[in-house]
Motif scaffolding. Structure first.
Motif, mmCIF file in Angstrom:
data_model
loop_
_atom_site.group_PDB
_atom_site.id
_atom_site.type_symbol
_atom_site.label_atom_id
_atom_site.label_comp_id
_atom_site.label_asym_id
_atom_site.label_seq_id
_atom_site.Cartn_x
_atom_site.Cartn_y
_atom_site.Cartn_z
ATOM 1 N N PRO A 252 0.837 -1.205 0.000
ATOM 2 C CA PRO A 252 0.000 0.000 0.000
ATOM 3 C C PRO A 252 0.870 1.252 0.000
ATOM 4 O O PRO A 252 1.931 1.271 0.616
ATOM 5 C CB PRO A 252 -0.806 -0.113 1.300
ATOM 6 N N SER A 253 0.404 2.273 -0.731
ATOM 7 C CA SER A 253 1.221 3.473 -0.862
ATOM 8 C C SER A 253 1.150 4.301 0.409
ATOM 9 O O SER A 253 0.321 4.065 1.275
ATOM 10 C CB SER A 253 0.726 4.307 -2.050
ATOM 11 N N LEU A 254 2.041 5.287 0.453
ATOM 12 C CA LEU A 254 2.102 6.159 1.617
ATOM 13 C C LEU A 254 0.774 6.876 1.830
ATOM 14 O O LEU A 254 0.309 7.064 2.953
ATOM 15 C CB LEU A 254 3.221 7.179 1.411
ATOM 16 N N LEU A 255 0.151 7.247 0.696
ATOM 17 C CA LEU A 255 -1.122 7.964 0.767
ATOM 18 C C LEU A 255 -2.169 7.134 1.488
ATOM 19 O O LEU A 255 -2.922 7.637 2.332
ATOM 20 C CB LEU A 255 -1.587 8.309 -0.644
ATOM 21 N N THR A 256 -2.211 5.834 1.181
ATOM 22 C CA THR A 256 -3.220 4.988 1.837
ATOM 23 C C THR A 256 -2.882 4.787 3.301
ATOM 24 O O THR A 256 -3.776 4.796 4.140
ATOM 25 C CB THR A 256 -3.308 3.611 1.160
ATOM 26 N N VAL A 257 -1.574 4.607 3.590
ATOM 27 C CA VAL A 257 -1.174 4.336 4.971
ATOM 28 C C VAL A 257 -1.504 5.518 5.871
ATOM 29 O O VAL A 257 -2.033 5.351 6.966
ATOM 30 C CB VAL A 257 0.338 4.008 5.036
ATOM 31 N N ILE A 258 -1.214 6.739 5.371
ATOM 32 C CA ILE A 258 -1.479 7.915 6.192
ATOM 33 C C ILE A 258 -2.904 8.409 5.975
ATOM 34 O O ILE A 258 -3.605 8.765 6.919
ATOM 35 C CB ILE A 258 -0.479 9.044 5.858
ATOM 36 N N GLY A 259 -3.337 8.406 4.721
ATOM 37 C CA GLY A 259 -4.593 9.038 4.349
ATOM 38 C C GLY A 259 -5.812 8.450 5.031
ATOM 39 O O GLY A 259 -6.603 9.178 5.613
ATOM 40 N N TYR A 260 -5.951 7.128 4.994
ATOM 41 C CA TYR A 260 -7.181 6.532 5.534
ATOM 42 C C TYR A 260 -7.346 6.773 7.031
ATOM 43 O O TYR A 260 -8.411 7.243 7.454
ATOM 44 C CB TYR A 260 -7.251 5.044 5.201
ATOM 45 N N PRO A 261 -6.310 6.468 7.842
ATOM 46 C CA PRO A 261 -6.489 6.758 9.272
ATOM 47 C C PRO A 261 -6.764 8.231 9.535
ATOM 48 O O PRO A 261 -7.603 8.575 10.361
ATOM 49 C CB PRO A 261 -5.153 6.347 9.899
ATOM 50 N N PHE A 262 -6.091 9.095 8.775
ATOM 51 C CA PHE A 262 -6.288 10.523 8.962
ATOM 52 C C PHE A 262 -7.734 10.905 8.651
ATOM 53 O O PHE A 262 -8.379 11.638 9.411
ATOM 54 C CB PHE A 262 -5.328 11.312 8.076
ATOM 55 N N ALA A 263 -8.248 10.379 7.538
ATOM 56 C CA ALA A 263 -9.614 10.715 7.138
ATOM 57 C C ALA A 263 -10.613 10.231 8.189
ATOM 58 O O ALA A 263 -11.551 10.947 8.553
ATOM 59 C CB ALA A 263 -9.933 10.109 5.773
ATOM 60 N N ILE A 264 -10.379 9.014 8.690
ATOM 61 C CA ILE A 264 -11.313 8.465 9.690
ATOM 62 C C ILE A 264 -11.245 9.291 10.972
ATOM 63 O O ILE A 264 -12.281 9.659 11.548
ATOM 64 C CB ILE A 264 -10.993 6.988 9.952
ATOM 65 N N ALA A 265 -10.015 9.636 11.395
ATOM 66 C CA ALA A 265 -9.863 10.432 12.607
ATOM 67 C C ALA A 265 -10.539 11.786 12.449
ATOM 68 O O ALA A 265 -11.266 12.244 13.344
ATOM 69 C CB ALA A 265 -8.382 10.627 12.919
ATOM 70 N N LEU A 266 -10.325 12.402 11.300
ATOM 71 C CA LEU A 266 -10.928 13.712 11.055
ATOM 72 C C LEU A 266 -12.455 13.621 11.085
ATOM 73 O O LEU A 266 -13.131 14.493 11.626
ATOM 74 C CB LEU A 266 -10.454 14.258 9.711
ATOM 75 N N THR A 267 -12.976 12.523 10.525
ATOM 76 C CA THR A 267 -14.426 12.349 10.503
ATOM 77 C C THR A 267 -14.980 12.268 11.913
ATOM 78 O O THR A 267 -15.932 12.972 12.267
ATOM 79 C CB THR A 267 -14.781 11.060 9.742
#
Lengths: 267, 260
Positions: free
Chosen positions: B10-25
């Motif tokens: 998985p790319s860096l975007l997925t590794v950082i992006g998904y948890p970040f998006a969920i946390a922000l939500t």
């Protein structure tokens, strides 16, 4: 040299459009009692307002008031986009005429059109007595409007997919559900995700405005400062909002570009 | 034996992006404050809305709002025409294909980006303070709004034009401006028309709410009735607006198909 003439009906269309534009603007301007002089004097009046805003009010008290409000706008926009994304995703499959039944698709599309027709602000003040003054109302208004717009955009993406993968899944014995999960969703996901982010950028502007009717966010702050003629503080509100929008836009645009382009994989 | 390529990490975007998006939500929903107690208490108020909202006073609305609705449409027409035609030359300066001077390109590009960051109603508030309450402020606000959108859409279209005709015009001795006028402009005119109609629709929608801050149009009437919770007077106005918006939208879709 012999230059061919433009076909007659195209020339007529050209003149017709010109007449329409000129007549339309004259009719509107006279109806609104707007004269060219007003346009000419407007820049100097705007300049007076701009100079009144500087130097900005950067006192600790002002920052402490404004920054949380700008943050609230950001959270309203994000939460609203999430609501829009979650609900619009299944609806968009119902609305796409190549995935769902024809009659279903037609009805869903009309429903989406109706939802889309209400501006967020109107939704906000209709919801206001029920959900109360505050950011929750704004979130719901933004969310409902986003369902309409995202549903329409996503269903159009689904309608534009390549049928090849679906056929190959069908020919190797896959069910309808398999087609959906392995044929449709992987194809549409990048575009739809980038639409979600794009909608987030738009919602950010919308949620900044919602405060005007008391639905949370930075809008209330701006309109109050302008009413009390506290221009330096109004300037601060504007600058902080612009900075936030610029930063979010830049990040979101970069992510969208990366999603659409895909990752380069070295083999 | 078929060799199946390995699934990439998985790319860096997925590794950082998904948890970040969920946390922000999660964080956003907490910040927005969904409080079930408040919600229950306010839910009793729903009668305030539902009783009046679905009991429209048609005569009142037609008598009092039709003039303002016309004003709204006039604001949208004037503003979208002015905004789009101001944006037309600007976008040639804000595109790499027709403006090789880096400095002016950056200035125009960032100017368009800057006016795009300010929401339409913010413009309206600022202009009502600067030039006074009334439809003129609304027109100016929507001019900025349509200029920003047209500038962005059109300059991106100009970025992707065919450079051949431009080169041909220059090779036969045209100056830069002449070359742009004769060979770049005709390429983007169909897009310009389509964008114009799209922006006109947006302006019609936006002009409805301008009155909420005193910038003219039907929003003024909505604002005064909204404060007194007279949803029975607002709902027919909303229906009238919907009819106007949908009619104009259908017309513009038809025209776009005719032109392109």
């Amino acid at each position: 040299m012999n230059i061919p003439k433009q076909p007659i009906n195209q020339r007529i269309l050209k003149y017709l459009i010109t007449v329409l534009i000129v007549a339309g603007s004259i009719w509107s301007a006279s109806g609104l009692e707007i004269t060219p002089e007003r346009f000419l004097t407007a820049p100097s009046k705007v300049w007076i307002l701009v100079t009144a805003m500087f130097p900005l009010d950067l006192s600790q008290e002002a920052i402490d008031r404004i920054v949380p409000k700008v943050g609230e706008s950001l959270f309203i926009a994000w939460a609203g986009t999430v609501i829009g994304a979650i609900f619009s995703f299944p609806i968009s499959f119902l609305a796409a005429n190549n995935v769902s039944l024809n009659s279903f698709s037609r009805v869903t599309k009309q429903v989406l059109n109706v939802i889309r027709a209400f501006p967020e602000l109107i939704l906000a003040f209709v919801l206001l007595p029920i959900t109360g003054l505050g950011p929750l109302t704004g979130t719901l208004a933004v969310g409902i409007h986003s369902i309409g717009t995202l549903g329409k955009l996503s269903s159009e993406v689904i309608e534009g997919i390549d049928e090849g993968p679906l056929e190959s899944i069908k020919s190797s014995g896959g069910s309808k559900l398999n087609e959906l999960f392995f044929g449709v969703i992987p194809q549409v996901m990048p575009t739809i995700t980038s639409y979600w982010l794009y909608r987030f950028e738009i919602n950010l502007r919308a949620s900044a405005v919602l405060g005007v009717v008391g639905a949370g966010g930075v809008g209330a702050e701006l309109i109050n400062q302008l009413r009390f003629r506290d221009f330096p503080r109004a300037g601060t509100v504007l600058v902080v909002t612009i900075l936030m929008v610029l930063i979010v836009d830049t990040i979101s645009a970069a992510i969208r570009r990366r999603i659409i382009k895909g990752r380069e994989i070295k083999v | 034996m078929i060799k199946v390529p390995k699934k990439p990490l998985p790319s860096l975007l997925t590794v950082i992006g998904y948890p970040f998006a969920i946390a922000l939500t999660i964080f956003s929903f907490f910040q927005v404050g969904f409080n079930i107690e408040d919600f229950k208490r306010n839910w009793e108020n729903r009668k305030l809305v539902t009783d009046t909202l679905f009991n429209p006073k048609w005569e009142w609305a037609i008598e009092n709002a039709s003039q303002a609705l016309l004003e709204t449409i006039q604001i949208a027409i004037l503003a979208s025409i002015l905004g789009c035609f101001i944006a037309l030359p600007l976008s040639f300066y804000a595109s790499r294909a027709t403006n090789q001077t880096t400095v002016t390109y950056l200035i125009y590009k960032s100017f368009l980006n800057f006016i795009r960051t300010i929401p339409d109603l913010f413009w309206a508030m600022l202009f009502t303070v600067a030039v006074g309450l009334g439809p003129f402020a609304g027109v100016l606000a929507l001019v900025m709004f349509s200029m920003a959108i047209m500038g962005k859409l059109l300059s991106e279209t100009i970025d992707s034009i065919d450079l051949g005709p431009l080169e041909a015009a220059k090779a036969s001795g045209a100056k830069h401006n002449q070359a742009v006028f004769t060979s770049a402009l005709p390429q983007i005119l169909p897009n310009f028309t389509a964008y114009f109609l799209y922006i006109f629709e947006l302006c019609i929608r936006a002009s409805v709410i301008l009155g909420l801050v005193g910038a003219g149009g039907v929003g003024r009437i909505i604002e005064t009735q909204r404060i007194f919770l007279r949803f029975d007077r607002i709902s027919p106005i909303i229906v009238l607006i919907l009819v106007a918006v949908i009619t104009i939208e259908q017309f513009s879709v038809w025209l776009r198909r005719k032109i392109l």
